[in-house]
Write a protein that holds these residues in place. Sequence first.
Motif, PDB file in Angstrom:
ATOM      1  N   PHE A  37       9.007  -5.826   4.435  1.00  0.00           N
ATOM      2  CA  PHE A  37       7.942  -6.774   4.747  1.00  0.00           C
ATOM      3  C   PHE A  37       7.676  -6.873   6.256  1.00  0.00           C
ATOM      4  CE2 PHE A  37       9.318  -8.281   0.552  1.00  0.00           C
ATOM      5  CZ  PHE A  37       8.089  -8.321  -0.089  1.00  0.00           C
ATOM      6  N   ALA A  95      -0.179   2.299  -3.536  1.00  0.00           N
ATOM      7  CA  ALA A  95       0.690   1.617  -2.572  1.00  0.00           C
ATOM      8  C   ALA A  95      -0.062   1.309  -1.287  1.00  0.00           C
ATOM      9  CB  ALA A  95       1.912   2.485  -2.268  1.00  0.00           C
ATOM     10  N   LEU A  98      -2.061  -1.817  -1.791  1.00  0.00           N
ATOM     11  CA  LEU A  98      -1.158  -2.971  -1.850  1.00  0.00           C
ATOM     12  C   LEU A  98      -0.635  -3.324  -0.460  1.00  0.00           C
ATOM     13  CD1 LEU A  98       0.555  -5.012  -3.487  1.00  0.00           C
ATOM     14  CD2 LEU A  98       2.300  -3.219  -3.687  1.00  0.00           C
ATOM     15  N   LEU A 102      -1.127  -6.833   1.583  1.00  0.00           N
ATOM     16  CA  LEU A 102       0.019  -7.637   2.026  1.00  0.00           C
ATOM     17  C   LEU A 102       0.026  -7.809   3.543  1.00  0.00           C
ATOM     18  CD1 LEU A 102       2.882  -6.230  -0.251  1.00  0.00           C
ATOM     19  CD2 LEU A 102       1.714  -8.436  -0.457  1.00  0.00           C
ATOM     20  N   ALA A 543       7.507  -2.942  -5.649  1.00  0.00           N
ATOM     21  CA  ALA A 543       6.141  -3.186  -5.158  1.00  0.00           C
ATOM     22  C   ALA A 543       5.198  -2.087  -5.635  1.00  0.00           C
ATOM     23  CB  ALA A 543       6.139  -3.270  -3.636  1.00  0.00           C
ATOM     24  N   LEU A 546       3.951  -2.101  -9.299  1.00  0.00           N
ATOM     25  CA  LEU A 546       2.874  -2.997  -9.731  1.00  0.00           C
ATOM     26  C   LEU A 546       1.680  -2.209 -10.244  1.00  0.00           C
ATOM     27  CD1 LEU A 546       2.897  -5.709  -6.910  1.00  0.00           C
ATOM     28  CD2 LEU A 546       3.593  -6.000  -9.290  1.00  0.00           C
TER      29      LEU A 546
END
Length: 685
Positions: A37, A95, A98, A102, A543, A546
Amino acid sequence: MTPNLYPQRKTLRAFEKIWVRLEGFVNRFTQSDFNPFYHLGTLTIFMLVVLLVTGAYLTVFYRPGLDVAYATVEKLDAHWLGSLMRSVHRYSSDAMILLIVLHMLKMLFSDRYWGQRWLAWTSGWIMLAGVWLTGTMGYWLIWDQRAQWMTEYMMEYLAGASGLTYVATDLASRTFSNFVIILFLHVFLPIIGFLGIYIHGLRLSRARWWSPRWVSVQAVIGLIILSLIKPTLSAAPADLSTLLSDVPMDAYYLGFLPAIDAWGNAIFWGLAILVGGSLFLLPWLARGRDIGPAIITDPKCTGCNLCYAECPYDAIAMVERHDETKYHKLAVINPAQCTACAICVGACPTDAIHLLGGYNGEQTFNAVKGALHREKQEGRPVTVLFVSERDVTMGTLPAKLRGNVREGEPVSTSECGAGARVVTAILPSIGAVNIEWIRSLRDEGARDVVLFSHPYDDALYREEPHWMLNRLHTHTALATKDLHWLEIAPGDASALETFMKNLQRDETQKAKMPKPLPPVKERNKLVPSLVSGLIGTLILLGAFALALPLDVKSSMQAADGSALRIAVDAKGKIEAANIPEGVTLPEGADPVKIFGGVHFPISVRVIVDGEAVLDDTYKPSGVGGNGRISALEFLEIESGTRMVEVWMKDDSDNYRLVFSGEVIFEQGRVLVLAYDEATDTFVLR
C-alpha cells in the motif's frame, strides 16, 4: 468560503484514518518497507512494464482479421507458455486499473490532490481513461462474444457507415482494416503512457518511478499464481447473427456494456460524465488550504543550496545575487509549487525561511527551549518529542502527550510517568526539525530527544523522513544514547505511548546505549524476511484476485427474444441540381454530376403484425447534404412467426411497399433486412 486547513477537513480525515489503520495493520506482518500500500503508484508503472513485455510476446503470434483472430488466440492458449503470457497480460491489466484507483483514493483521503498537486491528479485521471480504453481494445481483438457485444454497441450507437460494415456479406475483408487500426492503437497507446507518467511526476524534484525490487517480485509471483489458478479463456466465437447470453464480462473494462444495456446510453454516460468530471475538477471544487508558501528573509540567506537540494516539489530556485551581501546565490520560492511542508525551514542553517501562514522555525524552537527551562527549574527530567501535524490529526499522538496545548500553539508540556515531563513540539512535518536543535536541546539539559516519524514511504510530504535521516547521518556525533528515532504507522497511539512510558523508567535510562540510526534506505538493496515476503505476496495476490468475482456473466436484455436489423445504404434520389445562377450548361450535360444536387431523405416504416415498430427519416451525409444515406436500426421482436412489412419513401411521392412476408424469428437470433438499391427492395438474410 475560505478553504479549510488539513486538520479541519473532517470528512477526508475520517476516511484517511480508516486508510492508515489498514496500512498499519499490514505493517505488523510485512514491515513497512514491503507494504504494497506504500508503493501503489510505482507498482502501477511496473504493471505497465509487465503489460508491454507480455503484450510483445502475444503480438508476435497474433494475426489480425475476423477470420483468423480467434483461431490464433486459441492456438496461443494451447501452449502452456502462451496461456501463461496471456493470463498474466490480462490480470496485470486488471491490476493496473485497481492500483490506479487505490493510488487515487490514497491521494484523495490524504489531501494530496489540490494546490501544486493538481497536475498529478488530473494527469492520473487521463491515464486511467487511457488504460481503460486500451484494455477494451485488447478484448475486442480476440473477436469472441465480448468483442461482439462491443461491436453491437458500436453498431447501435454509432450506426452509419461504420455500423453497416458489420452487416455486409463480405464482412471479413471489410473489417480487416479495423483490426489493424485497433491493434496499432492497443500497442501504441501504452508506449505513449510513459509520456503521461513523465507529466504525472513533472512537479516533483525527484519522482520515484520504480517500486522496491522485492515488491515487484511479489507482484509478479502474485500474477503468476493467479494465472495458474484460473487461466484466461476466450468466450465463444463472435457471431453477429445471435444475441448474447451468459457472457463472462470483465467488470474493470467491459462492465459499461451490461450497465448501458440495463440503464440506457443517456443515463449511464450522464452519470459517468457527472462523476468523472467532478472528480477530475476536484482540485478546484474541493480545494484545501495550507500555511504556506515559504518566505525567504533575504539578508539571512547565504545561498548554501540546502533548501534547494531538499525541496521535494521543485519549489525553490537558486538565482544570481547582486546586492550588498558577499553571497553569490539567493533562494527564491515559487508559491505555486510550495506545499508548506517546511522541509526547507528545517534545512536552513540560518533561519532564513518561514511559512507565510504563521510557522516560524526559530520561534517554535524558542518556545521549546522556554518550556524546557520551566520544567528544568522544577527539577524534573525532560524529554523533548518532535511530531508532525498529521500525527495529531490522525490520533497518533496520545491525548496525554498533548498536555495543555491549545489549538494553534506548537508546543505543549505533559506528564509521562516517573516524575518526568515531556515537551511536545508539533511541526508541519518531521523534516522541519533543524539539526542544530538537537545539539542545542542537549546543551540546555534535555534528557532525551525523540524524533517521531511516519514509515519511510508514507510521509505526507514524500521525503520528510529521508531528509531528516540524511541530516542525522551527516552529523553522526549527534547519534548518542539520548537521541531516539521512532517510526510508527499513523494512528498507532498505543505504540507511541508505550515507548514514551518505557523511556522514562529508571531501568531504561540506566541501560541506555547509543543506537545506530536507521539507514537512508536504498530500496533495491532491501531483502524481506520470509514472513514479510510471503504476506506481501498474499496481499498482492488477494488484490489481483478481485478480478475473479468481477468477471461476471451477463446477458443482453434482448436475448430472451429475437431481433431484426434494418440496414440502409443508398445514394438516394436527387430533388434538384445545384446550378449556380446565370450558368448555362451545354446540351446533354448532366448538372447533377457537375454541380451536385439536393438529395431527398429516405423514410423507412417497419410494420410487424400490423404494429409500427419503426418510423424514421434519414438524411444524406456530407457537408452539402449530398452524400450517401446510411442507417442501421436494431429492433427487438418477440420470437415466433411474424408478418413483416417495410415501407419506404425516397422522393416526394407516397410510401411504397419494398418488403412483405412472413418471417420466423427464433429466440436469441438476429435477422437482417438490408436495402438493395439495384432492385429497390429489402432483402432478408
